[in-house]
Design a protein around this motif. Structure first.
Motif, PDB file in Angstrom:
ATOM      1  N   ALA A  12       0.834  -1.210   0.000  1.00  0.00           N
ATOM      2  CA  ALA A  12       0.000   0.000   0.000  1.00  0.00           C
ATOM      3  C   ALA A  12       0.867   1.257   0.000  1.00  0.00           C
ATOM      4  CB  ALA A  12      -0.927  -0.012   1.220  1.00  0.00           C
ATOM      5  N   GLY A  15       2.185   1.944  -3.288  1.00  0.00           N
ATOM      6  CA  GLY A  15       1.137   2.531  -4.110  1.00  0.00           C
ATOM      7  C   GLY A  15       1.048   4.036  -3.940  1.00  0.00           C
ATOM      8  N   GLU A  16       1.370   4.512  -2.739  1.00  0.00           N
ATOM      9  CA  GLU A  16       1.385   5.958  -2.510  1.00  0.00           C
ATOM     10  C   GLU A  16       2.594   6.591  -3.194  1.00  0.00           C
ATOM     11  OE1 GLU A  16       1.010   6.978   1.595  1.00  0.00           O
ATOM     12  OE2 GLU A  16      -0.695   5.636   1.938  1.00  0.00           O
ATOM     13  N   PRO A  19       1.580   5.807  -7.594  1.00  0.00           N
ATOM     14  CA  PRO A  19       0.140   5.549  -7.800  1.00  0.00           C
ATOM     15  C   PRO A  19      -0.212   5.144  -9.225  1.00  0.00           C
ATOM     16  CG  PRO A  19       0.579   7.902  -7.642  1.00  0.00           C
ATOM     17  CD  PRO A  19       1.842   7.211  -7.256  1.00  0.00           C
ATOM     18  N   LEU A 173      -4.835  -8.229  -5.102  1.00  0.00           N
ATOM     19  CA  LEU A 173      -3.770  -7.234  -5.194  1.00  0.00           C
ATOM     20  C   LEU A 173      -2.541  -7.758  -5.931  1.00  0.00           C
ATOM     21  CD1 LEU A 173      -3.847  -5.690  -1.583  1.00  0.00           C
ATOM     22  CD2 LEU A 173      -4.891  -4.791  -3.671  1.00  0.00           C
ATOM     23  N   VAL A 176      -1.519  -5.575  -9.251  1.00  0.00           N
ATOM     24  CA  VAL A 176      -1.084  -4.212  -8.949  1.00  0.00           C
ATOM     25  C   VAL A 176       0.181  -4.233  -8.098  1.00  0.00           C
ATOM     26  CG1 VAL A 176      -2.471  -3.889  -6.837  1.00  0.00           C
ATOM     27  CG2 VAL A 176      -1.887  -1.916  -8.256  1.00  0.00           C
ATOM     28  N   SER A 177       0.313  -5.231  -7.230  1.00  0.00           N
ATOM     29  CA  SER A 177       1.520  -5.355  -6.410  1.00  0.00           C
ATOM     30  C   SER A 177       2.741  -5.590  -7.289  1.00  0.00           C
ATOM     31  CB  SER A 177       1.376  -6.513  -5.415  1.00  0.00           C
ATOM     32  OG  SER A 177       0.316  -6.279  -4.517  1.00  0.00           O
ATOM     33  N   ARG A 180       3.705  -2.241  -8.742  1.00  0.00           N
ATOM     34  CA  ARG A 180       4.248  -1.346  -7.717  1.00  0.00           C
ATOM     35  C   ARG A 180       5.657  -1.755  -7.313  1.00  0.00           C
ATOM     36  NH1 ARG A 180      -1.116  -0.866  -3.772  1.00  0.00           N
ATOM     37  NH2 ARG A 180      -2.377   0.422  -5.207  1.00  0.00           N
TER      38      ARG A 180
END
Length: 219
Positions: A12, A15-16, A19, A173, A176-177, A180
């Motif tokens: 997470a 992701g910040e 993004p 996830l 997307v992981s 990232r």
């Protein structure tokens, strides 16, 4: 080793930082993506994109790759590492896709890994990016970041890293992981000169502690 909860928190946080993490291989359809990922082995996405800009103008479909000699295809991708083997595999894969799958990339992990030059990583990328199937492709960035942060063990091989990530990250996830972690490894936690002093994971990063000691900042 990081727990499942801590691993999810790390993802997470990545992701910040990134993004808009996404597949940086430029493509317009699953077959172009497959070719691009095959070309990317031991090669940067940036170089692959330079080569495929012209390649995908010349070759629009699998049969196009079969209408030229192997030598011509080799010449088209000559600036790519291992171009001889990659050209052979691309032609062989194009032939199978044309003859067995009606010019469509198969939406099956088993079918993909049976294609010449297509391994688990390549198949995972295609399944995830082209077909929106949950998958984690372990490339050099994902492997490096996973081991430095203690998500996986340093002695783990690529398959073991993939299995551990699948266990520690919720399935929804996975894709997307993957992106990232690649962005984090490519633009932040680089193989050489990682940005350790600015890293939010410095307190538990194995590499970060080494860098802190060697470079004299708080780790």
């Amino acid at each position: 080793m990081l727990s499942k909860q801590k691993t999810t928190e790390v993802i997470a946080e990545m992701g910040e930082l990134f993004p808009n993490a996404h597949c940086e291989l430029i493509h317009e359809n699953p077959f172009e993506l497959l070719v691009a990922v095959m070309l990317s082995a031991q090669c940067t996405d940036k170089l692959v994109n330079r080569v495929t800009e012209n390649l995908f103008e010349k070759y629009k479909k699998p049969t196009d790759y079969l209408e030229v000699t192997l030598e011509e295809l080799m010449d088209d991708i000559r600036s790519i590492g291992l171009y001889r083997n990659k050209a052979k595999n691309i032609q062989a894969t194009a032939k199978i896709i044309h003859e067995q799958y009606n010019d469509e990339v198969p939406e099956s992990m088993k079918a993909l890994v049976s294609l010449p030059g297509v391994g688990q990583k390549t198949a995972n990328v295609v399944m995830s990016v082209a077909f929106d199937y949950p998958a984690i492709a372990v490339d050099t960035h994902v492997e490096r970041v996973s081991k430095r942060l203690g998500i996986c063990r340093y002695k783990d091989n690529v398959k073991e890293v993939e299995i551990t990530l699948q266990k520690k990250i919720p399935q929804e996830l996975w894709s997307v992981s993957h992106h990232r972690m690649i962005f984090f490894g490519r633009y932040f936690c680089t193989a050489r000169s990682p940005k350790c002093p600015e890293c939010p994971f410095l307190s538990f990063c194995r590499e970060g502690k080494k860098q802190a000691k060697a470079r004299g900042f708080d780790g």
